[in-house]
Enzyme design. Structure first.
Site, mmCIF file in Angstrom:
data_model
loop_
_atom_site.group_PDB
_atom_site.id
_atom_site.type_symbol
_atom_site.label_atom_id
_atom_site.label_comp_id
_atom_site.label_asym_id
_atom_site.label_seq_id
_atom_site.Cartn_x
_atom_site.Cartn_y
_atom_site.Cartn_z
ATOM 1 C CG HIS A 1 37.478 49.946 32.937
ATOM 2 N ND1 HIS A 1 36.529 49.243 33.636
ATOM 3 C CD2 HIS A 1 38.221 50.590 33.864
ATOM 4 C CE1 HIS A 1 36.701 49.437 34.935
ATOM 5 N NE2 HIS A 1 37.718 50.256 35.096
ATOM 6 C CG ASP B 1 41.126 42.815 34.382
ATOM 7 O OD1 ASP B 1 41.233 43.318 35.514
ATOM 8 O OD2 ASP B 1 40.856 43.491 33.365
ATOM 9 C CG MET B 2 41.379 39.608 40.312
ATOM 10 S SD MET B 2 41.194 38.134 41.342
ATOM 11 C CE MET B 2 40.322 38.820 42.758
ATOM 12 C CD1 TRP C 1 40.270 37.659 56.444
ATOM 13 C CD2 TRP C 1 38.104 38.004 56.862
ATOM 14 N NE1 TRP C 1 39.696 36.431 56.620
ATOM 15 C CE2 TRP C 1 38.350 36.605 56.895
ATOM 16 C CE3 TRP C 1 36.800 38.449 57.106
ATOM 17 C CZ2 TRP C 1 37.353 35.655 57.138
ATOM 18 C CZ3 TRP C 1 35.795 37.511 57.359
ATOM 19 C CH2 TRP C 1 36.075 36.136 57.373
ATOM 20 C CE LYS C 2 41.001 33.797 53.708
ATOM 21 N NZ LYS C 2 40.774 32.422 53.191
ATOM 22 N N GLY D 1 38.818 34.082 30.811
ATOM 23 C CA GLY D 1 39.121 34.717 29.534
ATOM 24 C C GLY D 1 38.280 34.202 28.385
#
Length: 337
Positions: free
Chosen positions: A47, A176-177, A228-229, A308
């Site tokens: 990114h 951050d996911m 599924w979660k 982090g």
């Protein structure tokens, strides 16, 4: 082609020059160039530099409008709603978290919902922004449809990145996911480097689980985090982002022509010092970090880290040795000058 190491300032200057050549106002060009170079500096290559040429294509296509300004359309106590007018994702998101921090200073918590915006690049950026202002933060975005819900074969949900951030003197705690096991950026980087993913990343076109990034990119059947979660959490983040901003859900983004644009985002800043003293907060945080780092290591684990931690180490290495950049990627960016 191989990899070259480039100084941060050289990368930033080049990106800024390209943006200025596309009519981007000076302050915005400086901000976007800084943050995208910083993303690569801190190890988020997918990114940062690697995505820059795509941003320029989006500007050329009219999907991203570099001169557009975010507009606060609703103010209600500790909440605001903002229309991004399809401006640059980074500057729209920075403005929105800045507003959330201002609200938190007045009310203890601030929530800003942003619509009609574009990709914010590294989600953690806005967590760091809040932490640097002394605030804890939660923020999330929706995306174009790029992931099937659990049990489905067609993509109707997004991998909707989510950030939790808490300030810490020795290094902010940042999660951050994406709601997918791997982001598409991570898959693209692995494909570029010719390597497989460490664990299953999604399904191939035949419906088989695979670690091959190219197969998952082709099938567009990326694996939700937690199966599924993750699919359920993705859907609910989308509902919150769409409703609070009065903007597009993933489904609405998918109906727009062209590359991903018109997404919705939410920024929450929390001045936790209204509830606990700074000293108490630091004691709680340091106790939790210390306990985590004391975990017993599983076989094959080199070391235990807190969320982090690797960012700080990568930043130091890349400042010293230069940012690693794929030569093909850098040649493409250089050709845009």
């Amino acid at each position: 082609m191989g990899t070259v190491r480039l100084p941060f300032e050289e990368v930033k200057a080049c990106l800024c020059q390209v943006l200025a050549g596309r009519g981007c106002p000076e302050k915005k060009a400086e901000k976007v160039a800084h943050e995208m170079a910083r993303n690569s500096l801190e190890g988020v290559y997918t990114h940062g530099i690697n995505r820059f040429a795509r941003l320029i294509r989006n500007i050329d296509e009219g999907i991203v409008r570099p001169g557009a300004e975010p507009e606060v359309t609703v103010r209600m106590g500790a909440m605001e709603q903002v229309d991004g007018h399809l401006g640059l994702g980074i500057t729209n998101a920075w403005f929105s978290m800045e507003e959330a921090v201002k609200l938190a200073k007045s009310y203890g918590i601030g929530l800003v919902a942003l619509r009609n915006t574009n990709h914010w690049m590294r989600a953690a950026t806005y967590g760091y922004q809040a932490c640097d202002a002394g605030m804890a933060a939660v923020c999330f975005t929706n995306t174009m449809p790029n992931m099937p819900t659990w049990g489905a074969v067609d993509s109707r949900i997004g991998n909707n990145p989510l950030v939790f951030a808490f300030p810490r003197r020795e290094g902010h705690l940042i999660t951050d996911m994406a709601m997918s096991q791997f982001s598409y950026g991570a898959l693209e980087l692995a494909r570029l480097q010719g390597r497989q993913m460490a664990i299953d990343a999604g399904f191939d076109t035949a419906g088989n689980l695979t670690r091959d990034p190219d197969s998952v990119i082709k099938s567009q059947r990326i694996l939700p985090t937690g199966y599924w979660k993750g699919a359920a959490l993705s859907f609910m983040l989308d509902i919150f982002a769409g409703v609070l901003s009065d903007g597009n859900t993933v489904s609405g983004v998918g109906r727009l022509s062209g590359d991903e644009h018109g997404v919705s985002q939410v920024f929450i800043a929390v001045d936790y010092r209204n509830l606990v003293t700074q000293e108490a907060a630091e004691r709680i945080v340091e106790g939790a970090v210390k306990d985590l780092l004391a975990s017993g290591k599983a076989q094959g684990t080199d070391r235990i880290i807190y969320t982090g931690q690797l960012t700080l180490e990568c930043r130091a290495d890349n400042l010293k040795n230069g940012i690693p950049v794929d030569e093909g990627v850098w040649n493409e960016i250089s050709s845009l000058l």
